[in-house]
Design a protein around this motif. Structure first.
Motif, PDB file in Angstrom:
ATOM      1  N   ALA A  87      34.504  45.739  36.826  1.00  0.00           N
ATOM      2  CA  ALA A  87      34.425  45.108  38.143  1.00  0.00           C
ATOM      3  C   ALA A  87      35.475  44.009  38.269  1.00  0.00           C
ATOM      4  O   ALA A  87      35.686  43.227  37.346  1.00  0.00           O
ATOM      5  CB  ALA A  87      33.029  44.541  38.370  1.00  0.00           C
ATOM      6  N   GLY A  88      36.110  43.945  39.429  1.00  0.00           N
ATOM      7  CA  GLY A  88      37.154  42.960  39.664  1.00  0.00           C
ATOM      8  C   GLY A  88      36.664  41.739  40.403  1.00  0.00           C
ATOM      9  O   GLY A  88      35.464  41.560  40.646  1.00  0.00           O
ATOM     10  N   THR A  92      30.934  43.315  44.210  1.00  0.00           N
ATOM     11  CA  THR A  92      29.654  42.931  44.804  1.00  0.00           C
ATOM     12  C   THR A  92      28.603  42.764  43.699  1.00  0.00           C
ATOM     13  O   THR A  92      28.795  43.175  42.553  1.00  0.00           O
ATOM     14  CB  THR A  92      29.173  44.011  45.771  1.00  0.00           C
ATOM     15  OG1 THR A  92      28.932  45.231  45.043  1.00  0.00           O
ATOM     16  CG2 THR A  92      30.219  44.269  46.851  1.00  0.00           C
ATOM     17  N   TRP A  93      27.460  42.176  44.085  1.00  0.00           N
ATOM     18  CA  TRP A  93      26.355  42.036  43.129  1.00  0.00           C
ATOM     19  C   TRP A  93      25.928  43.398  42.606  1.00  0.00           C
ATOM     20  O   TRP A  93      25.628  43.544  41.409  1.00  0.00           O
ATOM     21  CB  TRP A  93      25.169  41.335  43.796  1.00  0.00           C
ATOM     22  CG  TRP A  93      25.314  39.865  43.942  1.00  0.00           C
ATOM     23  CD1 TRP A  93      25.425  39.159  45.092  1.00  0.00           C
ATOM     24  CD2 TRP A  93      25.367  38.893  42.877  1.00  0.00           C
ATOM     25  NE1 TRP A  93      25.549  37.808  44.823  1.00  0.00           N
ATOM     26  CE2 TRP A  93      25.515  37.618  43.477  1.00  0.00           C
ATOM     27  CE3 TRP A  93      25.317  38.988  41.488  1.00  0.00           C
ATOM     28  CZ2 TRP A  93      25.598  36.451  42.729  1.00  0.00           C
ATOM     29  CZ3 TRP A  93      25.411  37.822  40.737  1.00  0.00           C
ATOM     30  CH2 TRP A  93      25.546  36.571  41.355  1.00  0.00           C
ATOM     31  N   ASP A  97      25.695  44.377  38.599  1.00  0.00           N
ATOM     32  CA  ASP A  97      24.381  44.438  37.956  1.00  0.00           C
ATOM     33  C   ASP A  97      24.413  45.241  36.664  1.00  0.00           C
ATOM     34  O   ASP A  97      23.872  44.823  35.637  1.00  0.00           O
ATOM     35  CB  ASP A  97      23.348  45.047  38.915  1.00  0.00           C
ATOM     36  CG  ASP A  97      22.831  44.018  39.911  1.00  0.00           C
ATOM     37  OD1 ASP A  97      23.079  42.808  39.693  1.00  0.00           O
ATOM     38  OD2 ASP A  97      22.199  44.414  40.909  1.00  0.00           O
ATOM     39  N   GLY A  98      25.052  46.414  36.704  1.00  0.00           N
ATOM     40  CA  GLY A  98      25.115  47.258  35.513  1.00  0.00           C
ATOM     41  C   GLY A  98      25.873  46.608  34.383  1.00  0.00           C
ATOM     42  O   GLY A  98      25.493  46.733  33.211  1.00  0.00           O
ATOM     43  N   ALA A 154      30.026  34.117  39.411  1.00  0.00           N
ATOM     44  CA  ALA A 154      28.638  33.791  39.079  1.00  0.00           C
ATOM     45  C   ALA A 154      28.142  34.637  37.911  1.00  0.00           C
ATOM     46  O   ALA A 154      27.404  34.145  37.046  1.00  0.00           O
ATOM     47  CB  ALA A 154      27.753  34.002  40.303  1.00  0.00           C
ATOM     48  N   THR A 155      28.552  35.899  37.864  1.00  0.00           N
ATOM     49  CA  THR A 155      28.145  36.772  36.759  1.00  0.00           C
ATOM     50  C   THR A 155      28.772  36.323  35.450  1.00  0.00           C
ATOM     51  O   THR A 155      28.119  36.331  34.401  1.00  0.00           O
ATOM     52  CB  THR A 155      28.532  38.232  37.069  1.00  0.00           C
ATOM     53  OG1 THR A 155      27.860  38.654  38.260  1.00  0.00           O
ATOM     54  CG2 THR A 155      28.135  39.150  35.923  1.00  0.00           C
ATOM     55  N   LYS A 156      30.040  35.917  35.478  1.00  0.00           N
ATOM     56  CA  LYS A 156      30.683  35.408  34.262  1.00  0.00           C
ATOM     57  C   LYS A 156      29.952  34.173  33.742  1.00  0.00           C
ATOM     58  O   LYS A 156      29.748  34.024  32.524  1.00  0.00           O
ATOM     59  CB  LYS A 156      32.147  35.064  34.536  1.00  0.00           C
ATOM     60  CG  LYS A 156      33.025  36.263  34.819  1.00  0.00           C
ATOM     61  CD  LYS A 156      33.113  37.199  33.639  1.00  0.00           C
ATOM     62  CE  LYS A 156      34.049  38.364  33.899  1.00  0.00           C
ATOM     63  NZ  LYS A 156      34.073  39.341  32.784  1.00  0.00           N
TER      64      LYS A 156
END
Length: 328
Positions: A87-88, A92-93, A97-98, A154-156
Motif C-alpha cells: 500500500a502506498g 485507504t483504511w 487492514d490486511g 496512521a498505520t505506520k
C-alpha cells in the motif's frame, strides 16, 4: 520472504541468520547490501498475505527452516527485517487492514520464536515512514511529534506502537525513511522520481499531485539498504528509532530541473487542479544518525536513471531476480 546467512570471519562456526520480509524497493536494497557485504542467500520462501491459514502454515515452514541451526548449537543471533507492504501513501483504511493484520501476525510469530529459543539473540528491524508520520510538518527535529494526516501514516504509527509493546526482550530498531526513490525492479513502487524518468524517456506525460513549490526530502533506497545492513552485520547498538532523511528540502520544481538535466529530454506534465499530495515534509539535519551519509540528490537520480535504463535494455526475462540480487 528471503533468508540469508552470514558467517563472521572471526567465528565461522557460528552462522548468523537474517530473514527479510519484503523484497520491494527498500527490502531489495537491504538484501543487495547484505549480499555485497558477504551474506549468502540461503532460501526464498513464500508468505501468503491473503489467507490467514496459509499464512500460519508459511510462517511455520519459515520457523522450521530457521531453527535447525539453533538446535544444532550454532545459531546465536537472528535478525528479522520488516520491509513489506504494497500500500502506498494514498492508501485507504480498507487497503491497509490486511497489511496491519499480517504485520501483527509476524510480530507475534517473532515473539513466539524468541520464546522457544530464549538463548538466541533476536533483533527486529522495522521500516516505518517519516513522511507518513510527519506529513505537513517542516524542519522536523527530535522534539517533533508524529501527527499522521492519512491512513498510511496512521498505520505506520500503529505498527511502531504494536512492535514496541510486544517485542520486549528483543532488540527493536525502527527506521523512518523520508521520501524514498531508486530502482527496485518491477516489485518496487515507482514513486515520483522513477515515474518522471521513465515517462521522459517515452515522451509521455506525468501527473503531478503536488504544487510546484511543494517541498519534500528525498532519500536513495540503496543508502537505506547500506545503513540497515551495516547495523545488522556489525551488531552495533543502534538508536531505537532512526530517521533516515537527507536534511535538504527539495521542491518539485527543483526535482524536475534535476531530472531534466539527467535524462536530457523535456518533461511533459499534467498538473492536478486540486493537488492531493501538496503538504510539505522536511527534516532538520540534527535529527539524522551520526554515521548516516546520504547520497546527494542529483547523483542518486543519475544512478536511478542508469539502473532503469539497464533493466529495460535487458528486458523482462530474468529481470526480477537480477534487479533484486545484482550488487553492481
Amino acid at each position: 520472504m528471503i533468508i540469508l546467512e552470514h558467517r563472521h570471519s572471526h567465528h565461522p562456526s557460528r552462522p548468523h541468520t537474517i530473514a527479510v520480509f519484503g523484497a520491494g524497493l527498500v527490502g531489495g536494497a537491504i538484501v543487495r547490501s547484505l549480499i555485497h557485504a558477504g551474506a549468502v542467500l540461503a532460501s526464498e520462501l513464500p508468505l501468503d498475505w491473503r489467507s490467514g491459514e496459509r499464512q500460519q502454515q508459511d510462517l511455520e515452514r519459515i520457523r522450521q527452516t530457521i531453527l535447525p541451526n539453533h538446535r544444532g548449537g550454532h545459531l546465536e543471533r537472528l535478525d528479522l527485517v520488516w520491509a513489506a507492504g504494497k500500500a502506498g501513501f494514498g492508501a485507504t483504511w480498507a487497503e491497509l487492514d490486511g497489511e496491519m493484520t499480517t504485520f501483527e501476525n509476524i510480530i507475534r510469530w517473532a515473539v513466539a520464536l524468541h520464546g522457544s529459543a530464549s538463548d538466541m539473540q533476536v533483533n527486529l528491524h522495522m521500516l516505518s515512514s517519516a513522511g507518513g508520520l510527519f506529513e505537513g510538518q517542516r524542519f522536523v527535529n527530535r522534539e517533533s511529534q508524529a501527527r499522521p494526516l492519512r491512513p498510511y501514516g496512521a498505520t505506520k504509527l500503529q505498527q511502531e506502537i504494536f512492535a514496541q509493546r510486544h517485542c520486549t526482550g528483543m532488540g527493536l530498531h525502527i527506521y523512518r525513511p523520508s521520501s524514498v526513490y531508486g530502482f527496485g525492479g518491477p516489485k518496487g513502487r515507482s514513486g515520483l522520481v522513477n515515474t518522471l524518468i521513465q515517462n521522459a524517456t517515452k515522451h509521455a506525460a506525468s501527473r503531478i499531485f503536488g504544487d510546484m513549490d511543494t517541498v519534500r526530502d528525498y532519500i536513495l533506497a540503496s543508502d537505506i539498504g547500506s545503513f540497515v545492513a551495516r547495523g545488522i552485520l556489525t551488531n552495533v547498538t543502534l538508536a531505537s528509532i532512526s530517521t533516515l532523511a537527507s536534511g535538504k528540502p527539495t521542491s518539485i520544481m527543483e526535482m524536475l530541473r534535476i531530472i531534466g538535466r539527467v535524462v536530457e529530454r523535456p518533461l511533459y506534465l499534467k498538473l492536478e487542479s486540486s493537488p492531493s499530495n501538496a503538504g510539505h515534509i522536511t527534516f532538520s539535519p540534527s535529527i539524522l544518525p551520526a554515521h548516516w551519509r546520504p547520497t546527494d540528490l542529483e547523483t542518486g537520480v543519475r544512478q536511478t536513471a542508469r539502473h532503469l535504463g539497464l533493466y529495460f535494455e535487458r528486458g523482462p526475462e530474468g529481470g526480477d531476480r537480477a534487479a533484486l540480487f545484482s550488487v553492481g
